[in-house]
Design an enzyme around this catalytic site. Sequence first.
Site, mmCIF file in Angstrom:
data_model
loop_
_atom_site.group_PDB
_atom_site.id
_atom_site.type_symbol
_atom_site.label_atom_id
_atom_site.label_comp_id
_atom_site.label_asym_id
_atom_site.label_seq_id
_atom_site.Cartn_x
_atom_site.Cartn_y
_atom_site.Cartn_z
ATOM 1 N N GLY A 117 0.829 -1.198 0.000
ATOM 2 C CA GLY A 117 0.000 0.000 0.000
ATOM 3 C C GLY A 117 0.862 1.246 0.000
ATOM 4 O O GLY A 117 2.066 1.192 -0.298
ATOM 5 N N GLY A 118 0.243 2.394 0.343
ATOM 6 C CA GLY A 118 0.972 3.647 0.353
ATOM 7 C C GLY A 118 2.083 3.664 1.385
ATOM 8 O O GLY A 118 3.096 4.335 1.220
ATOM 9 N N ASP A 235 -8.978 8.657 4.707
ATOM 10 C CA ASP A 235 -8.545 7.785 3.616
ATOM 11 C C ASP A 235 -9.414 6.542 3.570
ATOM 12 O O ASP A 235 -8.923 5.413 3.471
ATOM 13 C CB ASP A 235 -7.070 7.410 3.789
ATOM 14 C CG ASP A 235 -6.433 6.949 2.467
ATOM 15 O OD1 ASP A 235 -6.998 7.257 1.391
ATOM 16 O OD2 ASP A 235 -5.371 6.311 2.510
#
Length: 484
Positions: A117-118, A235
């Site tokens: 992921g980020g 998010d």
Amino acid sequence: MGCFPCFGSGQEDDELGYYGGNGGAAGWAAAAASSSAAAAAAAAVGGGAEAAVAAPPRAERSPTGSNKSKAKGNGSKKELAVLKDANGNVISAQTFTFRQLAAATKNFRDECFIGEGGFGRVYKGRLDGTGQVVAIKQLNRDGNQGNKEFLVEVLMLSLLHHQNLVNLVGYCADGDQRLLVYEYMPLGSLEDHLHDLPPGKEALDWNTRMKIAAGAAKGLEYLHDKADPPVIYRDFKSSNILLGEGFHAKLSDFGLAKLGPVGDKSHVSTRVMGTYGYCAPEYAMTGQLTVKSDVYSFGVVLLELITGRKAIDSTRPAAEQNLVSWARPLFNDRRKLPKMADPGLEGRFPTRGLYQALAVASMCIQSEAASRPLIADVVTALSYLANQIYDPNTASTSKKGGGDQRSRVSDSGRALSRNDDTGSSGHRSPSKDLDDSPRERHATGTAHKGERERMVAEAKMWGENWREKQRAAQGSLDSPTGGG
């Protein structure tokens, strides 16, 4: 999809701070400054002052331990000081050495890799000593997220605890290594079960989708309504909803979370961060963040659950690439609503339930933030829908033998004919003319905002009735004179 600064607002944001200091934020700061969890994480990343500003809500430290103790990030494993949340639950997390986590993941072998992921790469591991299976996220030092997001995540998940938030086991700030250790969620993310399914993998059924939606909404409700000050997740997306046994949903990845406005403040001003396709329009344009920004993102995910489509899909025709832009015109034509259901459902869904779920999604993605519902109302409506157990076999049988008597399914699984106006609560439906058939009084194709609001209100009212019924049933079980 990664995180992005969409349409920079020009606001300076430390990603940890809170604009417009107040007593609530100061209370958090005091709690964080006195907790060894905050001190250890802050000292490890060299951000003691920032940690105090970022302190999460309503935590109080046990009298044991020194409020001046700081971990030096020297790699020694230790238990953090005993912390308690607002409900008096003990908060526990551990610090780990990099060596320990490398051993748990067989030196981060590919066979242990489960996603990215980020924040960075995620591995499945097993801790020495306890044998606990965990998910270990390793910060990508070249990525968009860094020490500040790492610190926010440690602070938030050390002090925020709910059955629909992922549990933080511990963290590693050994030298320049940054890793987070979570409970392992065996079914992966919601995104894994909605999009790009491998051949032979079955699509989620309707009941499971509604259960996931209700669970994720409850996680947001805890952040918005139970935390004090409120926490804005910022998010919310399908890849951040993790699934445990029985498809129990939990929110993860709190690196972008912000403290919400308190007192007379209406919003928090911040640099715009989020994921394209999920970002609320007013936040993207102005940088003004409220809990309603999360509600918009929730609406996008609910649409993903209903339609099976991605928030942004560049492989589709231009007019269909943005899920919200594609869906909004369809809400205005009642005859098109059944066509919005995920083809993977193969028609196995309650038409009335579909209409109500779409009504909730439609209200969540309103352009004006003030027009969106509170997440508590969303939870009420979706909890009701999640408890309407749809049996495709019963529904199919009813349709075959019913002719014009189109059926829907009650929360007990019983097929209700078109002429049966009572729901599971025994109350008459407040919107009798909202039938399951798309050929209704809006055959001309106009479904107004007022009708969507009525559908949401109907689901909400049924949800409240259902809750009352559950409480009454529980009361009779608890009563010494109750049947037994």
